[in-house]
Design a protein around this motif. Structure first.
Motif, mmCIF file in Angstrom:
data_model
loop_
_atom_site.group_PDB
_atom_site.id
_atom_site.type_symbol
_atom_site.label_atom_id
_atom_site.label_comp_id
_atom_site.label_asym_id
_atom_site.label_seq_id
_atom_site.Cartn_x
_atom_site.Cartn_y
_atom_site.Cartn_z
ATOM 1 N N PRO A 11 -32.661 -26.936 41.256
ATOM 2 C CA PRO A 11 -31.925 -27.288 42.657
ATOM 3 C C PRO A 11 -30.695 -26.790 42.522
ATOM 4 O O PRO A 11 -30.101 -26.942 41.357
ATOM 5 C CB PRO A 11 -32.107 -29.097 42.763
ATOM 6 N N ARG A 12 -29.961 -26.545 43.782
ATOM 7 C CA ARG A 12 -28.870 -25.993 43.754
ATOM 8 C C ARG A 12 -27.551 -26.715 43.085
ATOM 9 O O ARG A 12 -26.779 -26.439 42.353
ATOM 10 C CB ARG A 12 -28.117 -25.615 45.078
ATOM 11 N N GLU A 13 -27.830 -28.199 43.628
ATOM 12 C CA GLU A 13 -26.807 -29.126 43.008
ATOM 13 C C GLU A 13 -26.854 -29.256 41.160
ATOM 14 O O GLU A 13 -25.548 -29.139 40.864
ATOM 15 C CB GLU A 13 -27.329 -30.619 43.550
ATOM 16 N N ASP A 14 -28.154 -29.013 40.687
ATOM 17 C CA ASP A 14 -28.142 -29.051 39.286
ATOM 18 C C ASP A 14 -27.649 -27.819 38.624
ATOM 19 O O ASP A 14 -26.795 -27.941 37.847
ATOM 20 C CB ASP A 14 -29.527 -29.361 38.806
ATOM 21 N N LEU A 15 -27.947 -26.852 39.394
ATOM 22 C CA LEU A 15 -27.512 -25.552 38.866
ATOM 23 C C LEU A 15 -25.967 -25.480 38.848
ATOM 24 O O LEU A 15 -25.283 -24.687 37.837
ATOM 25 C CB LEU A 15 -28.028 -24.385 39.960
ATOM 26 N N GLU A 16 -25.310 -25.805 40.080
ATOM 27 C CA GLU A 16 -23.768 -25.668 40.045
ATOM 28 C C GLU A 16 -23.191 -26.448 38.958
ATOM 29 O O GLU A 16 -22.202 -26.188 38.268
ATOM 30 C CB GLU A 16 -23.441 -26.255 41.380
ATOM 31 N N LYS A 17 -24.108 -27.610 38.500
ATOM 32 C CA LYS A 17 -23.272 -28.295 37.356
ATOM 33 C C LYS A 17 -23.661 -27.415 35.944
ATOM 34 O O LYS A 17 -22.517 -27.587 35.273
ATOM 35 C CB LYS A 17 -24.005 -29.645 37.090
#
Ligand SMILES: [Zn+2]
Lengths: 433, 146
Positions: A11-17
């Motif tokens: 998911p993008r959110e996790d990727l950004e982390k």
């Protein structure tokens, strides 16, 4: 097939982390170890601790090809040479080449990303991979080689050249996947025709083509002539080599950037300001995981745009459009950035119009004028003036839609646009500024 | 029935000096005779329209020489070579609402009559209307023999 489900569908959110953690680590590393990066960051008044969010990346200075040249050959390496297990160099068309280095872990990362890329392009373990990228200082041959091995396919490390022998080997070994530059793929198709080899007798099914710009028309041509699906791959040695981004076989539309390793930005090449998602500009990469030769905000000079729309293949990575232009070719006409590739795009969208064109820029008084010369093919030629005038007006209107300013269209005879070394000179700028 | 429509060649001309002479040279070198010729031009480009004695060979020769060529069917109408000859034809054409893309004239060698070349939207309809009005339509063969 998705090679690395965990990252490719994250998911993008996790990727950004993941991206932020890796970016912070990278900035700290280069600031501590690479004098040229430290000097530039100090001059820009930015410290590693200032990177608190991904958006803070725009505080960091850009890195250019000139920076790499100024520190030739190893001045931008982050680790001592004893940890470097391989070097590659990009061909220097002007001046010295740029040298890049890899630690053992970098080589492993590259193989992983190249395996992902090949899988993304539809290559499988049971494929016979005919690797016609050049082996040597160029990253293409070895980069693709390690990835194909990692994937578990059988690799024929044939490198470039000797087209007749390549075709004999394709016949005898049953090559199913061709890795080559698109122009070399077309050369192989021509050689096949000369030899009287029927492409249907070969087992080719996928072609992974990159390392030079190519158009959708060329895709159609190579797919027809070689009887395979042509997939676009992107990479550059300064960032890693092939495998930075890759088209998926499902969509064949835009290349997924492996964003857990490479952070892309699109900037206005003039102002350096980041552009909103979807706008065309210069592609900039920050390598998030490389050890020996990472880059901070490296300006590729390639013009493209990014798409965030979800893809049918299930990957969550953004896609980049086929690279069609270089910032070196950018023109500023009445304050508007114009890329020859945009003009080419318009011409290729009009049936029968060949993408043979030239842009002539003049300054009349204080006003810049742009004339686009288009070669008239027999498909669009007519004995009636009104038909040709309608064609001119249509080209003019479509260019105006795209770039917002009006240019003059001049229809010219085929082959009248001067070609040097087989390549047309796209822009003649007569302005004395 | 003889083919009533006449084959015409059109060649794209950039407005550069010498291109017309080059076309004439190409045709001469291939032993092709020009029967009629007209140039239409705009500020930016021109179209040369030609009727020759061997259309197929002319097209081939011009293409080989790098020109952009297309063919079109036109109608050759014979008109009396005297004052008012042309006006009579045009009266019929406009009276029948025939759409003329362009036209040009040439004089037969005999000097008795002239022919007008018309490019109509609907050549077949134009031929029958003109024939009914009593005009002679020249066949491709007749034009080539002139
Ligand atoms: Zn996809």
């Amino acid at each position: 097939m998705i090679w690395n489900e965990q990252y490719e569908t994250m998911p993008r959110e996790d990727l950004e982390k993941v991206q932020l953690r890796r970016l912070q680590d990278l900035v700290a590393r280069v600031y501590a170890r690479v004098a040229p990066y430290r000097a530039k960051m100090d001059a820009a008044g930015v410290r590693p601790g200032d990177i608190k969010t991904l958006a803070d990346i725009k505080k960091l200075p850009f890195t250019t090809k000139e920076d790499l040249r100024a520190n030739y050959p190893f001045g931008m390496f982050t680790v001592p040479l004893e940890q470097v297990v391989r070097v590659h160099a990009s061909s220097g068309t002007t001046g010295k080449p740029t040298v890049v280095g890899y630690t053992r872990r970098d080589i492993d990362t590259w193989a992983e990303l190249m395996a992902r890329a090949l899988a993304c392009g539809g290559v499988q373990r049971d494929d016979m991979v005919h690797n016609a990228y050049g082996y040597g200082l160029f990253t293409g041959g070895l980069g693709a080689h390690y990835g194909a091995e990692k994937l578990g396919a059988t690799v024929i490390p044939i490198s470039g050249g000797n087209s007749r022998r390549q075709i004999l080997i394709m016949q005898d070994f049953g090559s199913t996947v061709l890795l080559a530059t698109p122009s070399y793929a077309l050369n192989l198709a021509d050689t096949m025709a000369d030899m009287g080899v029927d492409v249907a007798s070969l087992k080719l099914r996928v072609g992974i083509f990159g390392a030079e710009p190519w158009s959708e028309n060329m895709r159609e041509e190579v797919e027809k002539k070689l009887g395979l699906k042509a997939i676009d791959i992107y990479g550059l040695s300064e960032v890693m080599g092939p495998g930075v981004s890759m088209e998926c076989i499902e969509a064949q539309h835009g290349m997924h950037i492996f964003e857990d390793h490479f952070y892309p930005e699109i900037i206005d090449p003039e102002s350096g300001e980041p552009l909103p998602m979807g706008e065309a500009g210069e592609l900039v990469f920050t390598t998030l995981t490389k050890e020996a030769f990472p880059v901070l905000r490296y300006r590729t000079k390639d013009i493209t745009r990014l798409w965030a729309e979800p893809c049918v293949c299930g990957r969550n990575f953004v896609r980049m459009e086929k690279v069609t232009g270089r910032t070196d070719d950018m023109l500023i006409i009445r304050g508007v950035n114009v890329f020859p590739s945009q003009i080419e795009h318009v011409l290729m969208g009009i049936k029968g119009v060949e993408p043979h064109y030239q842009i002539v820029v003049n300054r009349e008084g204080a006003l810049d004028t742009m004339e686009v010369q288009v070669e008239v093919s027999e498909q669009v030629f007519s004995d009636e003036i009104k038909t040709l005038e309608a064609l001119s007006r249509r080209i003019q209107a479509e260019i105006k839609d795209l770039i917002g300013s009006t240019c003059k269209i001049k229809l010219v005879e085929p082959k009248s646009i001067q070609r040097s070394e087989g390549k047309a000179k796209r822009v003649i700028d007569n302005r004395k500024i | 029935m003889a083919e009533m429509k006449v084959e015409q060649i059109a060649v794209f001309l950039e407005n550069k000096s010498g291109r017309l002479a080059e076309i004439a040279d190409v045709l001469a070198a291939n032993n092709i005779n020009i029967r009629a010729l007209a140039v239409a031009d705009t500020a930016d480009f021109g179209i040369l329209r030609l009727i020759v004695n061997d259309t197929a060979r002319a097209v081939q020769a011009l293409r080989t020489a790098g020109f952009t060529v297309t063919k079109a069917s036109v109608v050759a109408v014979e008109v009396a070579d005297r004052p008012g000859g042309l006006a009579e034809v045009l009266k019929v054409v406009s009276g029948a609402w025939l759409n003329v893309e362009y036209m040009y004239a040439f004089v037969e060698k005999s000097g008795q009559n002239a022919a007008i070349i018309f490019r109509f939207d609907e050549p077949n309809k134009a031929i029958s209307i003109l024939q009914q009005a009593g005009f002679k339509i020249l066949t491709n063969e007749e034009v080539c023999r002139l």
